[in-house]
Enzyme design. Structure first.
Site, PDB file in Angstrom:
ATOM      1  N   ARG A 235       0.865  -1.187   0.000  1.00 22.43           N
ATOM      2  CA  ARG A 235       0.000   0.000   0.000  1.00 22.43           C
ATOM      3  C   ARG A 235       0.896   1.229   0.000  1.00 22.43           C
ATOM      4  NH1 ARG A 235      -3.339  -2.695  -1.663  1.00 22.43           N
ATOM      5  NH2 ARG A 235      -5.409  -3.192  -0.853  1.00 22.43           N
ATOM      6  N   GLU A 264      -2.503   7.477  -4.963  1.00 19.77           N
ATOM      7  CA  GLU A 264      -2.816   6.798  -6.224  1.00 19.77           C
ATOM      8  C   GLU A 264      -4.264   6.937  -6.660  1.00 19.77           C
ATOM      9  OE1 GLU A 264      -1.748   2.705  -5.122  1.00 19.77           O
ATOM     10  OE2 GLU A 264      -3.838   2.164  -5.384  1.00 19.77           O
ATOM     11  N   HIS A 296      -0.742  -0.215  -9.793  1.00 25.54           N
ATOM     12  CA  HIS A 296      -1.511  -1.180  -8.997  1.00 25.54           C
ATOM     13  C   HIS A 296      -1.967  -2.358  -9.863  1.00 25.54           C
ATOM     14  CE1 HIS A 296      -3.600  -1.244  -4.879  1.00 25.54           C
ATOM     15  NE2 HIS A 296      -3.567  -2.479  -5.347  1.00 25.54           N
TER      16      HIS A 296
HETATM   17  P1  NAI Z   1      -1.742 -11.304   4.871  1.00 25.47           P
HETATM   18  O1  NAI Z   1      -2.780 -10.833   5.844  1.00 25.47           O
HETATM   19  O2  NAI Z   1      -1.724 -12.745   4.477  1.00 25.47           O
HETATM   20  O3  NAI Z   1      -0.288 -10.953   5.434  1.00 25.47           O
HETATM   21  C1  NAI Z   1       0.045  -9.717   5.994  1.00 25.47           C
HETATM   22  C2  NAI Z   1       1.145  -9.980   7.011  1.00 25.47           C
HETATM   23  O4  NAI Z   1       1.604  -8.715   7.486  1.00 25.47           O
HETATM   24  C3  NAI Z   1       0.662 -10.781   8.229  1.00 25.47           C
HETATM   25  O5  NAI Z   1       1.540 -11.854   8.460  1.00 25.47           O
HETATM   26  C4  NAI Z   1       0.699  -9.743   9.361  1.00 25.47           C
HETATM   27  O6  NAI Z   1       1.008 -10.325  10.620  1.00 25.47           O
HETATM   28  C5  NAI Z   1       1.800  -8.830   8.882  1.00 25.47           C
HETATM   29  N1  NAI Z   1       1.806  -7.511   9.475  1.00 25.47           N
HETATM   30  C6  NAI Z   1       0.759  -6.737   9.861  1.00 25.47           C
HETATM   31  N2  NAI Z   1       1.207  -5.550  10.321  1.00 25.47           N
HETATM   32  C7  NAI Z   1       2.550  -5.583  10.216  1.00 25.47           C
HETATM   33  C8  NAI Z   1       3.581  -4.648  10.528  1.00 25.47           C
HETATM   34  N3  NAI Z   1       3.289  -3.447  11.039  1.00 25.47           N
HETATM   35  N4  NAI Z   1       4.850  -5.005  10.289  1.00 25.47           N
HETATM   36  C9  NAI Z   1       5.137  -6.223   9.771  1.00 25.47           C
HETATM   37  N5  NAI Z   1       4.215  -7.142   9.454  1.00 25.47           N
HETATM   38  C10 NAI Z   1       2.937  -6.818   9.677  1.00 25.47           C
HETATM   39  O7  NAI Z   1      -1.886 -10.355   3.601  1.00 25.47           O
HETATM   40  P2  NAI Z   1      -1.373 -10.649   2.111  1.00 25.47           P
HETATM   41  O8  NAI Z   1      -2.417 -11.354   1.339  1.00 25.47           O
HETATM   42  O9  NAI Z   1      -0.007 -11.227   2.168  1.00 25.47           O
HETATM   43  O10 NAI Z   1      -1.322  -9.160   1.535  1.00 25.47           O
HETATM   44  C11 NAI Z   1      -0.397  -8.210   2.017  1.00 25.47           C
HETATM   45  C12 NAI Z   1      -0.773  -6.844   1.489  1.00 25.47           C
HETATM   46  O11 NAI Z   1      -0.564  -6.810   0.076  1.00 25.47           O
HETATM   47  C13 NAI Z   1      -2.258  -6.465   1.641  1.00 25.47           C
HETATM   48  O12 NAI Z   1      -2.521  -5.928   2.911  1.00 25.47           O
HETATM   49  C14 NAI Z   1      -2.448  -5.450   0.556  1.00 25.47           C
HETATM   50  O13 NAI Z   1      -2.210  -4.156   1.113  1.00 25.47           O
HETATM   51  C15 NAI Z   1      -1.373  -5.777  -0.472  1.00 25.47           C
HETATM   52  N6  NAI Z   1      -1.922  -6.246  -1.742  1.00 25.47           N
HETATM   53  C16 NAI Z   1      -1.544  -5.586  -2.894  1.00 25.47           C
HETATM   54  C17 NAI Z   1      -2.029  -5.996  -4.125  1.00 25.47           C
HETATM   55  C18 NAI Z   1      -1.599  -5.330  -5.399  1.00 25.47           C
HETATM   56  O14 NAI Z   1      -2.189  -5.587  -6.470  1.00 25.47           O
HETATM   57  N7  NAI Z   1      -0.573  -4.487  -5.398  1.00 25.47           N
HETATM   58  C19 NAI Z   1      -3.010  -7.099  -4.233  1.00 25.47           C
HETATM   59  C20 NAI Z   1      -3.281  -7.757  -2.980  1.00 25.47           C
HETATM   60  C21 NAI Z   1      -2.774  -7.318  -1.783  1.00 25.47           C
END
Ligand code: NAI
Length: 333
Positions: A235, A264, A296
């Site tokens: 993000r 964005e 994105h």
């Molecule tokens: P997820 O929920 O499986 O993993 C997120 C991880 O981040 C978790 O292990 C959590 O404990 C950890 N976390 C939370 N706060 C944290 C912090 N302050 N410092 C370090 N780790 C922290 O989510 P997933 O599916 O891996 O997605 C991650 C991010 O990717 C989403 O939140 C979204 O913002 C982004 N995303 C971007 C996309 C794109 O097209 N560019 C598409 C899908 C997701």
């Protein structure tokens, strides 16, 4: 049962119409973002509103939706930082999202950005088209043997780690919860500051929260290795753009790949080729030859769009009938 979709593009219609053949819901597609300017246009009988990353579901917007009889908010994305959850809860509005839609799609895009930057294929592509086969200025570096720091080892972070292990990289990680299955394959968890200090390449895979807004700023950049490569497919608000620009100018950050940008919503998913872009920071970023910006698109694969449509419609079907699917897609039941 009517679903109003906001921020829709032709590809959303294609995939949702295809997967809706099973359900037969009435689908209404709006191109505009959802926000205070348009929420009153939601038509009578709309029980579900389906939104994407840059729709703004503020308290004001949700209050109006509730008054119009909306019962379900369906986020066709993973992140939900754009929704006032408390307001939805107050009105008894149920919320679902797509917690995982091909995490490999995003992880592979992060790798694509990294490989573009470290081997300068974006420059080579243009050069060869001009019949310039000189190698001057195209010197790259191997990924093999480099230390890669991952912030957030959830589904996408984990998929990215597995690819980077295949390249022969050493992996350091920081997450608020450690994953033993990753430690077992050689990932070393360290405090955030130490991951920054020891990594040649950093890739952000944590969600945007109030606590980690501007996680990457002047002081945390100062803690990074000089010449670091930074990739953000998570993000935009995780990075303070102004400070990253200063670090690019000084050379502290050698390469930057971003698929997300803190402002964005006024830019991405639109064709602005005939417009003047007033946002100076994105213009400055795009002017660096060692910066790669994509709009994105990390999620944008056939596999991911199929999963988004099928998971969203399945969740909506459950929530409207008062049941909860077993796939962890429901945020508020
Ligand atoms: P997820 O929920 O499986 O993993 C997120 C991880 O981040 C978790 O292990 C959590 O404990 C950890 N976390 C939370 N706060 C944290 C912090 N302050 N410092 C370090 N780790 C922290 O989510 P997933 O599916 O891996 O997605 C991650 C991010 O990717 C989403 O939140 C979204 O913002 C982004 N995303 C971007 C996309 C794109 O097209 N560019 C598409 C899908 C997701």
């Amino acid at each position: 049962m009517k679903i109003a979709f906001f921020s829709t593009k032709p590809y959303d219609k294609t995939f949702f119409n295809k997967y809706n053949e099973t359900y037969g819901f009435e689908l209404e597609f709006w191109e505009t973002h959802l926000g205070p300017h348009i929420v009153n246009a939601i038509t009578e009988g709309t029980e579900v509103v389906c939104v994407f990353v840059n729709d703004k579901l503020t308290e004001e917007v949700i209050d109006i939706m509730a008054a119009k009889g909306v019962k379900v908010i369906a986020l066709r994305c993973a992140g939900f930082n754009n929704v006032q959850l408390e307001t939805a809860k107050k009105h008894g509005i149920r919320i679902c999202r797509v917690p995982a839609y091909s995490p490999e799609a995003v992880a592979e895009h992060a790798v694509a950005m990294l490989l573009t930057l470290n081997r300068k294929t974006h420059k080579a592509y243009n050069r060869v088209r001009e019949q310039n086969f000189s190698l001057n200025g195209l010197l790259g570096f191997n990924l093999h043997g480099r230390t890669v720091g991952i912030i957030g080892t959830g589904k996408i972070g984990k998929a990215f780690i597995k690819i980077m292990l295949g390249f022969g990289c050493k992996i350091l990680a920081y997450d608020i919860f450690e994953d033993d299955s990753l430690t077992a394959i050689g990932v070393q968890y360290l405090p955030f500051d130490e991951v920054l200090a020891h990594s040649d390449i950093l890739s952000l895979h944590c969600p945007l929260t109030i606590e980690n807004h501007y996680l990457i700023n002047e002081s945390t950049i100062a803690n990074m290795k000089k010449g670091v490569t930074l990739i953000n497919t998570s993000r935009g608000g995780l990075i303070k753009t102004h400070d990253v620009i200063q670090a690019l100018k000084s050379g502290h950050i050698a390469y930057l790949g971003i698929d997300v940008y803190e402002q964005e919503e006024k830019l991405f998913f639109k064709d602005l080729s005939g417009s003047i872009i007033e946002n100076d920071e994105i213009q400055r970023l795009m002017s660096f030859s060692n910066v790669l910006v994509t709009g994105h698109q990390a999620f944008f694969t056939e596999e991911a769009l199929s999963q988004i449509a099928s998971i969203t419609l399945n969740s909506v079907d459950h929530l409207i009938r008062g049941t909860v699917p077993e796939d962890q897609s429901v945020l508020l039941a």
